[in-house]
Design an enzyme around this catalytic site. Structure first.
Site, PDB file in Angstrom:
ATOM      1  N   SER A  52       0.816  -1.220   0.000  1.00  0.00           N
ATOM      2  CA  SER A  52       0.000   0.000   0.000  1.00  0.00           C
ATOM      3  C   SER A  52       0.851   1.272   0.000  1.00  0.00           C
ATOM      4  O   SER A  52       0.628   2.182  -0.805  1.00  0.00           O
ATOM      5  CB  SER A  52      -0.895   0.008   1.238  1.00  0.00           C
ATOM      6  N   GLU A  66       9.541  -5.683  -5.765  1.00  0.00           N
ATOM      7  CA  GLU A  66       8.641  -6.417  -4.857  1.00  0.00           C
ATOM      8  C   GLU A  66       8.994  -7.901  -4.977  1.00  0.00           C
ATOM      9  O   GLU A  66       8.951  -8.459  -6.066  1.00  0.00           O
ATOM     10  CB  GLU A  66       7.188  -6.150  -5.246  1.00  0.00           C
ATOM     11  N   CYS A 125      -2.036  -5.957   2.614  1.00  0.00           N
ATOM     12  CA  CYS A 125      -3.445  -5.554   2.623  1.00  0.00           C
ATOM     13  C   CYS A 125      -4.229  -6.227   1.503  1.00  0.00           C
ATOM     14  O   CYS A 125      -5.274  -6.823   1.732  1.00  0.00           O
ATOM     15  CB  CYS A 125      -3.551  -4.023   2.500  1.00  0.00           C
ATOM     16  N   CYS A 139      -6.288  -7.169   4.613  1.00  0.00           N
ATOM     17  CA  CYS A 139      -7.603  -6.504   4.693  1.00  0.00           C
ATOM     18  C   CYS A 139      -8.604  -6.982   3.646  1.00  0.00           C
ATOM     19  O   CYS A 139      -9.758  -7.255   3.977  1.00  0.00           O
ATOM     20  CB  CYS A 139      -7.441  -4.990   4.508  1.00  0.00           C
ATOM     21  N   LYS A 181      -9.576 -10.765   3.864  1.00  0.00           N
ATOM     22  CA  LYS A 181     -10.205 -10.909   5.182  1.00  0.00           C
ATOM     23  C   LYS A 181     -11.638 -10.390   5.165  1.00  0.00           C
ATOM     24  O   LYS A 181     -12.560 -11.036   5.622  1.00  0.00           O
ATOM     25  CB  LYS A 181      -9.345 -10.156   6.203  1.00  0.00           C
ATOM     26  N   ALA A 187      15.080  -6.853  -2.981  1.00  0.00           N
ATOM     27  CA  ALA A 187      16.107  -5.821  -3.149  1.00  0.00           C
ATOM     28  C   ALA A 187      16.782  -5.560  -1.813  1.00  0.00           C
ATOM     29  O   ALA A 187      16.157  -5.682  -0.753  1.00  0.00           O
ATOM     30  CB  ALA A 187      15.478  -4.540  -3.679  1.00  0.00           C
ATOM     31  N   GLY A 246      -4.131 -15.602  20.504  1.00  0.00           N
ATOM     32  CA  GLY A 246      -3.960 -14.150  20.463  1.00  0.00           C
ATOM     33  C   GLY A 246      -5.273 -13.482  20.791  1.00  0.00           C
ATOM     34  O   GLY A 246      -6.326 -14.142  20.832  1.00  0.00           O
ATOM     35  N   GLY A 247      -5.215 -12.169  21.036  1.00  0.00           N
ATOM     36  CA  GLY A 247      -6.453 -11.470  21.386  1.00  0.00           C
ATOM     37  C   GLY A 247      -6.546 -10.113  20.724  1.00  0.00           C
ATOM     38  O   GLY A 247      -7.244  -9.222  21.209  1.00  0.00           O
ATOM     39  N   TYR A 251      -6.548  -7.708  16.800  1.00  0.00           N
ATOM     40  CA  TYR A 251      -7.379  -7.568  15.597  1.00  0.00           C
ATOM     41  C   TYR A 251      -7.543  -8.905  14.863  1.00  0.00           C
ATOM     42  O   TYR A 251      -8.644  -9.328  14.548  1.00  0.00           O
ATOM     43  CB  TYR A 251      -6.698  -6.637  14.600  1.00  0.00           C
ATOM     44  N   ALA A 299      -6.850 -12.102  15.643  1.00  0.00           N
ATOM     45  CA  ALA A 299      -7.480 -13.212  16.363  1.00  0.00           C
ATOM     46  C   ALA A 299      -8.997 -13.025  16.382  1.00  0.00           C
ATOM     47  O   ALA A 299      -9.757 -13.959  16.110  1.00  0.00           O
ATOM     48  CB  ALA A 299      -6.930 -13.293  17.782  1.00  0.00           C
ATOM     49  N   GLU A 313     -10.926 -11.218  14.371  1.00  0.00           N
ATOM     50  CA  GLU A 313     -11.563 -11.286  13.051  1.00  0.00           C
ATOM     51  C   GLU A 313     -11.552 -12.707  12.492  1.00  0.00           C
ATOM     52  O   GLU A 313     -12.544 -13.175  11.923  1.00  0.00           O
ATOM     53  CB  GLU A 313     -10.868 -10.315  12.101  1.00  0.00           C
ATOM     54  N   ARG A 338      -6.560  -5.648  23.943  1.00  0.00           N
ATOM     55  CA  ARG A 338      -5.851  -4.776  24.897  1.00  0.00           C
ATOM     56  C   ARG A 338      -5.536  -3.433  24.216  1.00  0.00           C
ATOM     57  O   ARG A 338      -5.158  -3.394  23.045  1.00  0.00           O
ATOM     58  CB  ARG A 338      -4.551  -5.458  25.342  1.00  0.00           C
ATOM     59  N   HIS A 390     -33.579   9.660  10.936  1.00  0.00           N
ATOM     60  CA  HIS A 390     -34.377   8.654  11.624  1.00  0.00           C
ATOM     61  C   HIS A 390     -35.107   7.769  10.624  1.00  0.00           C
ATOM     62  O   HIS A 390     -35.584   8.275   9.615  1.00  0.00           O
ATOM     63  CB  HIS A 390     -35.402   9.359  12.530  1.00  0.00           C
ATOM     64  N   GLU A 405     -28.073   7.657  14.446  1.00  0.00           N
ATOM     65  CA  GLU A 405     -28.699   8.827  15.083  1.00  0.00           C
ATOM     66  C   GLU A 405     -28.393   8.897  16.572  1.00  0.00           C
ATOM     67  O   GLU A 405     -28.411   9.960  17.169  1.00  0.00           O
ATOM     68  CB  GLU A 405     -30.214   8.861  14.830  1.00  0.00           C
TER      69      GLU A 405
HETATM   70  P1  NDP Z   1      -2.114  -7.332  17.716  1.00  0.00           P
HETATM   71  O1  NDP Z   1      -0.886  -6.628  18.111  1.00  0.00           O
HETATM   72  O2  NDP Z   1      -3.379  -6.580  17.505  1.00  0.00           O
HETATM   73  O3  NDP Z   1      -2.424  -8.483  18.777  1.00  0.00           O
HETATM   74  C1  NDP Z   1      -1.480  -9.459  19.084  1.00  0.00           C
HETATM   75  C2  NDP Z   1      -2.090 -10.374  20.113  1.00  0.00           C
HETATM   76  O4  NDP Z   1      -1.223 -11.475  20.331  1.00  0.00           O
HETATM   77  C3  NDP Z   1      -2.295  -9.685  21.454  1.00  0.00           C
HETATM   78  O5  NDP Z   1      -3.510 -10.121  21.975  1.00  0.00           O
HETATM   79  C4  NDP Z   1      -1.118 -10.200  22.276  1.00  0.00           C
HETATM   80  O6  NDP Z   1      -1.400 -10.283  23.644  1.00  0.00           O
HETATM   81  C5  NDP Z   1      -0.950 -11.590  21.711  1.00  0.00           C
HETATM   82  N1  NDP Z   1       0.412 -12.084  21.848  1.00  0.00           N
HETATM   83  C6  NDP Z   1       1.555 -11.455  21.489  1.00  0.00           C
HETATM   84  N2  NDP Z   1       2.617 -12.229  21.745  1.00  0.00           N
HETATM   85  C7  NDP Z   1       2.145 -13.372  22.289  1.00  0.00           C
HETATM   86  C8  NDP Z   1       2.754 -14.548  22.784  1.00  0.00           C
HETATM   87  N3  NDP Z   1       4.067 -14.702  22.751  1.00  0.00           N
HETATM   88  N4  NDP Z   1       1.965 -15.514  23.274  1.00  0.00           N
HETATM   89  C9  NDP Z   1       0.627 -15.363  23.314  1.00  0.00           C
HETATM   90  N5  NDP Z   1      -0.011 -14.275  22.845  1.00  0.00           N
HETATM   91  C10 NDP Z   1       0.745 -13.288  22.349  1.00  0.00           C
HETATM   92  O7  NDP Z   1      -1.676  -8.151  16.441  1.00  0.00           O
HETATM   93  P2  NDP Z   1      -2.496  -8.923  15.338  1.00  0.00           P
HETATM   94  O8  NDP Z   1      -1.634 -10.076  14.970  1.00  0.00           O
HETATM   95  O9  NDP Z   1      -3.895  -9.190  15.741  1.00  0.00           O
HETATM   96  O10 NDP Z   1      -2.537  -7.862  14.148  1.00  0.00           O
HETATM   97  C11 NDP Z   1      -1.304  -7.337  13.635  1.00  0.00           C
HETATM   98  C12 NDP Z   1      -1.494  -5.936  13.122  1.00  0.00           C
HETATM   99  O11 NDP Z   1      -2.301  -5.964  11.974  1.00  0.00           O
HETATM  100  C13 NDP Z   1      -2.157  -5.017  14.114  1.00  0.00           C
HETATM  101  O12 NDP Z   1      -1.205  -4.142  14.624  1.00  0.00           O
HETATM  102  C14 NDP Z   1      -3.196  -4.269  13.334  1.00  0.00           C
HETATM  103  O13 NDP Z   1      -2.842  -2.915  13.279  1.00  0.00           O
HETATM  104  C15 NDP Z   1      -3.175  -4.864  11.947  1.00  0.00           C
HETATM  105  N6  NDP Z   1      -4.521  -5.317  11.586  1.00  0.00           N
HETATM  106  C16 NDP Z   1      -5.525  -4.420  11.457  1.00  0.00           C
HETATM  107  C17 NDP Z   1      -6.798  -4.841  11.136  1.00  0.00           C
HETATM  108  C18 NDP Z   1      -7.907  -3.854  11.011  1.00  0.00           C
HETATM  109  O14 NDP Z   1      -7.635  -2.664  10.897  1.00  0.00           O
HETATM  110  N7  NDP Z   1      -9.165  -4.283  11.032  1.00  0.00           N
HETATM  111  C19 NDP Z   1      -7.096  -6.252  10.923  1.00  0.00           C
HETATM  112  C20 NDP Z   1      -5.974  -7.107  11.100  1.00  0.00           C
HETATM  113  C21 NDP Z   1      -4.744  -6.648  11.420  1.00  0.00           C
HETATM  114  P3  NDP Z   1      -1.311  -9.013  24.618  1.00  0.00           P
HETATM  115  O15 NDP Z   1      -2.540  -8.213  24.396  1.00  0.00           O
HETATM  116  O16 NDP Z   1      -1.237  -9.629  25.973  1.00  0.00           O
HETATM  117  O17 NDP Z   1      -0.058  -8.295  24.248  1.00  0.00           O
END
Ligand code: NDP
Length: 468
Positions: A14, A35, A43, A48, A51, A116, A176-177, A179, A181, A183, A206, A437, A442
């Site tokens: 991008s 590339e 993306c 994106c 996805k 490159a 993971g928790g 974006y 994970a 989605e 978080r 409405h 709204e």
């Molecule tokens: P994120 O940084 O959003 O989340 C990573 C997750 O993995 C967190 O929950 C983190 O836990 C966990 N984690 C990290 N290391 C470990 C570990 N060693 N063991 C267990 N859990 C771990 O990354 P994503 O991979 O979800 O996305 C990557 C990037 O892509 C993001 O920065 C985002 O900007 C982009 N993205 C954007 C989207 C959108 O705009 N809709 C969609 C998809 C991606 P903790 O919270 O405890 O650190």
């Protein structure tokens, strides 16, 4: 000294595509892009775009269920043909890749399908050994998935792999928790896979507004995903076709697939950066100033490789500003202090801009306006899903400091809020807008009374330094 090019861009995603197209097409610079994979980058090819199409595809059964609630009593969903969908998706990605390449070629950019590396501040080398001299180099190579570093992690998949799966997993573990994970759990659950989401923390996403994190976590559970918090795998082993996972609480369980969504890291290795002394940050990210310039004056960087705000529109904006500044004679610094984003969970997505309640309260005194309701469309079809809107308003100035929307099409609504907030909208400005409405949006202009006041009144100087 004459150079082969005015600009050599490494990375055709991008940020790189936008910078090269504007530099060559609008400002007449002699530009090349290398590339190593596919034009369009993360993306378009493995992020994106595929996805979001998968989100749409995975939610069709829910739409049909809703249709039944509206009286289409025979509406039913038959079997899902994953290979058909996957192959169609890949044809669409091929089309987009061609469009990206053509956009650059038509602007007069030379494209090289090659990795490159940087040889010196004005020389780039392709993998076949060909070297080009260039006045400027732009690094736009993005990021790569980061694995947790556990035993047997090679038996797991990453988000890139999902778009190419031979078959959908019957039972899948997402780790993971963030974006990705959230989605991908939404997608796989929607496609009918038994989906387990294991997150080492206690609530998903978080860094987002706490109240909104709770809504997302509840929705994840209500949608049928099994959410396991404060647990994460410590070992993976291959058992036949399946993967045996040992968690950090020593529980063991087999899955058809394990997918790591444990963050991404800047792709700065093996680029030759050590040859020129480009300064990196602790996460391996390229350090840049507001002009996207690195510590080496002829070398710039944009997008995820800088680890500023890892979102496509941010990379595009930085690439465009770079072209305007360096070749267009229109200096445009980058300011990413207020970037909207959306997490595409379902049925409701979360869209957000500005400060969270917690950040705002640490900064000063704010009023929280928050409204929850069941949107008319899904309510009529029998759904209990609640939508929530939240505005965070500075008590002293009435400025809207943050907006968080959890609801259908939240991203679509929030884009317009971003315009208003960029103009410095106050709560009074929101109140002055007449509602449309009946809509979900709204609610944004009809929240009359704050639900609470949080934070302490602080002098303006302190308010601006409390949160970066
Ligand atoms: P994120 O940084 O959003 O989340 C990573 C997750 O993995 C967190 O929950 C983190 O836990 C966990 N984690 C990290 N290391 C470990 C570990 N060693 N063991 C267990 N859990 C771990 O990354 P994503 O991979 O979800 O996305 C990557 C990037 O892509 C993001 O920065 C985002 O900007 C982009 N993205 C954007 C989207 C959108 O705009 N809709 C969609 C998809 C991606 P903790 O919270 O405890 O650190």
């Amino acid at each position: 000294m004459t150079f082969d090019y005015d600009l050599f861009v490494i990375g055709g995603g991008s940020g790189g595509a936008r910078a090269s197209r504007i530099s060559a097409g609008e400002y007449g610079a002699r530009v090349a892009v290398a590339e190593e994979s596919r034009m369009g980058g993360t993306c378009v090819i493995r992020g994106c775009v595929p996805k979001k199409l998968m989100i749409y595809g995975s939610q069709m059964p829910k739409e049909i269920e809703e249709a039944r609630g509206y009286g289409w009593v025979d509406a039913s969903v038959g079997p899902f043909d994953w290979p058909m969908f996957r192959d169609k998706l890949n044809r669409e990605l091929n089309r987009l890749e061609a469009a990206y390449t053509n956009g650059m070629v038509n602007a007069g950019v030379d494209t090289y399908k090659s990795r490159a590396r940087i040889v010196d501040p004005h020389t780039v080398e392709l993998s076949d050994g060909t070297r080009y001299t260039t006045k400027h180099i732009l690094i736009a190579v993005g990021g790569r998935p980061a694995l947790p570093g556990i035993e047997g992690e090679e038996h797991g998949l990453i988000s890139d792999d999902l778009f190419q799966l031979e078959r959908l997993p019957g039972k899948v573990l997402l780790v993971g928790g963030g974006y990705i994970a959230c989605e991908f759990a939404t997608i796989l659950n929607g496609f009918g896979c038994k989906t387990i989401l294991a997150y080492r923390g206690d609530a998903l996403l978080r860094g987002f507004d706490e109240e909104m994190r709770d809504h997302v976590s509840s929705q994840v559970v209500n949608s049928g995903i099994e959410l396991r918090v404060q647990v994460t795998p410590k070992r993976l082993e291959k058992v036949g076709e399946r993967v045996l996972v040992t968690f950090d609480d020593d529980q063991q369980e087999e899955f058809d697939d394990v997918i790591f969504a444990t963050g991404r890291k800047p792709y700065t290795w093996d680029l030759g950066l050590e040859n020129v002394g480009v300064k990196l940050g602790p996460n391996g990210q390229i350090l840049v100033d507001e002009w996207s310039q690195t510590s080496v004056p002829s070398i710039y960087a944009v997008g995820d490789v800088t680890d500023l705000v890892n979102l496509t529109p941010v990379a595009i904006r930085a690439g465009h500003n770079f072209a305007d500044t360096v070749f267009g004679g229109k200096p445009k610094p980058c300011d990413f202090s207020q970037v909207p984003s959306a997490v595409y969970t379902r049925p409701h997505e979360l869209a957000t801009i500005g400060l969270t309640e917690e950040q705002a309260a640490a900064r000063g005194q704010v009023d929280i306006y928050s409204g929850g309701f069941r949107p008319m469309r899904s309510l009529f079809a029998g759904s209990e899903a609640r939508s929530v809107m939240k505005l965070i308003v500075d008590v002293e100035t009435d400025l809207v400091l943050g907006c968080h929307i959890f609801g259908p099409d939240a991203g679509e609504m929030l884009q317009m809020v971003a315009v208003a907030m960029g103009m410095g909208a106050t709560k009074a400005d929101f109140d002055r807008a007449v509602a449309i409405h009946p809509t979900v949006a709204e609610e944004l202009v009809t929240m009359r009374k704050p639900v609470r006041r949080v934070g302490e009144a602080k002098p303006a100087t302190l308010r601006h330094s409390a949160v970066s």
